[in-house]
Scaffold this active site. Structure first.
Site, mmCIF file in Angstrom:
data_model
loop_
_atom_site.group_PDB
_atom_site.id
_atom_site.type_symbol
_atom_site.label_atom_id
_atom_site.label_comp_id
_atom_site.label_asym_id
_atom_site.label_seq_id
_atom_site.Cartn_x
_atom_site.Cartn_y
_atom_site.Cartn_z
ATOM 1 N N GLU A 225 -7.397 -2.285 -2.524
ATOM 2 C CA GLU A 225 -6.712 -1.421 -1.546
ATOM 3 C C GLU A 225 -5.806 -0.433 -2.277
ATOM 4 O OE1 GLU A 225 -4.811 -3.379 1.771
ATOM 5 O OE2 GLU A 225 -6.226 -5.047 1.705
ATOM 6 N N ASN B 173 0.844 -1.213 0.000
ATOM 7 C CA ASN B 173 0.000 0.000 0.000
ATOM 8 C C ASN B 173 0.871 1.252 0.000
ATOM 9 O OD1 ASN B 173 -3.042 -0.496 0.145
ATOM 10 N ND2 ASN B 173 -2.212 -2.057 1.529
ATOM 11 N N HIS C 282 -7.899 -0.836 5.865
ATOM 12 C CA HIS C 282 -8.243 -2.073 6.576
ATOM 13 C C HIS C 282 -8.911 -3.034 5.597
ATOM 14 C CE1 HIS C 282 -9.168 -4.540 10.033
ATOM 15 N NE2 HIS C 282 -10.375 -4.729 9.525
ATOM 16 N N ASN D 227 -6.052 5.070 7.754
ATOM 17 C CA ASN D 227 -5.601 3.676 7.728
ATOM 18 C C ASN D 227 -6.361 2.935 6.629
ATOM 19 O OD1 ASN D 227 -4.373 1.211 8.676
ATOM 20 N ND2 ASN D 227 -6.302 0.718 9.716
ATOM 21 N N ARG E 86 0.659 -2.273 14.917
ATOM 22 C CA ARG E 86 0.648 -1.929 16.335
ATOM 23 C C ARG E 86 -0.591 -1.096 16.602
ATOM 24 N NH1 ARG E 86 3.807 -3.702 20.403
ATOM 25 N NH2 ARG E 86 5.690 -4.587 19.515
HETATM 26 C C1 GRF Z 1 -3.069 -4.802 4.019
HETATM 27 O O1 GRF Z 1 -3.924 -5.899 3.796
HETATM 28 C C2 GRF Z 1 -3.789 -3.748 4.790
HETATM 29 O O2 GRF Z 1 -5.152 -3.682 4.504
HETATM 30 C C3 GRF Z 1 -3.602 -4.181 6.208
HETATM 31 O O3 GRF Z 1 -2.307 -4.731 6.259
HETATM 32 C C4 GRF Z 1 -1.922 -5.169 4.953
HETATM 33 C C5 GRF Z 1 -0.656 -4.441 4.621
HETATM 34 O O4 GRF Z 1 -0.104 -4.868 3.406
HETATM 35 N N1 GRF Z 1 -3.811 -3.082 7.109
HETATM 36 P P1 GRF Z 1 1.056 -4.011 2.749
HETATM 37 O O5 GRF Z 1 2.193 -3.954 3.757
HETATM 38 O O6 GRF Z 1 0.504 -2.665 2.419
HETATM 39 O O7 GRF Z 1 1.456 -4.773 1.532
#
Ligand code: GRF
Length: 196
Positions: A176, A16, A111, A109, A93
């Site tokens: 995402e 992400n 999720h 964030n 965390r």
């Molecule tokens: C993603 O699935 C996000 O939704 C969650 O943790 C994961 C992180 O993946 N909060 P990345 O490190 O962004 O690849």
């Protein structure tokens, strides 16, 4: 155009984070990624951010006597980068109230569920166990309650027969990477009229 200065908190892969970095390369994107902070030294995302010429920092919570002291230093680092918006991107965390309140309205964030469904961990396992036919992801403001802040954007994906947590996670991750940059764009522009 004045671009908002964004800091990203990660703990791992950072896909992400990479999606946000890529989006911010567009000249008309209203935010720039100025720093990436990880609470894990081995987070692969740190090397990716460095290779993009972005400032990075690693901070181990175990080195601090209290969570509050750890989080105060995180804020100091973010402020040393003149960060205006904080994006959590797989930061594993739970954050304390002081830190969250300091960044209130300026921290978001991603999720991997359709909040308010499946707050916390193991979202895909729980969706599959429930026999859900639809799942997805949510970008939301961070408030002291875990995954409870107001949603900014959501995307839905179908749950398909034979899905495992891994196949469902991969389908959701594509969404995402689409909605996180769009949500940050709207926050940076102050254009949250689609908030629901
Ligand atoms: C993603 O699935 C996000 O939704 C969650 O943790 C994961 C992180 O993946 N909060 P990345 O490190 O962004 O690849």
């Amino acid at each position: 155009m004045i671009r908002k200065r964004v800091g990203i908190l990660i703990s791992g892969r950072g896909s992400n984070m990479s999606a946000l970095i890529e989006a911010a390369k567009a000249p008309d994107y209203p935010a720039e990624i100025v720093g990436v902070l990880s609470n894990r030294a081995a987070a692969p995302g740190l090397a990716v951010a460095s290779s993009e010429g972005i400032a990075t920092a690693f901070l181990a919570q175990s080195k601090f006597p209290t969570r509050e002291m750890f989080e105060d230093v995180m804020t100091q680092i973010l402020e040393s980068w003149d960060v205006e918006i904080v994006c959590l991107a797989g930061f594993m965390r739970v954050l304390g109230e002081d830190f969250v309140n300091h960044w209130a309205g300026r921290m978001i964030n991603i999720h991997p569920s359709l909040l308010p469904l499946y707050r916390g961990l193991h979202t895909h396992e729980r969706a599959l166990a429930d026999g859900a036919t639809v799942s997805g992801c949510t970008v939301h403001f961070v408030t002291p309650g875990l995954d409870e802040g107001a949603p900014i954007l959501q995307a839905k994906v179908p749950v398909l027969p034979g899905d495992t947590p891994e196949t469902l996670a991969a389908r959701i991750l594509i969404e995402e990477h689409r909605i996180y940059p769009e949500a940050l764009r709207r926050l940076a522009l102050g254009d949250l009229s689609t908030l629901h």
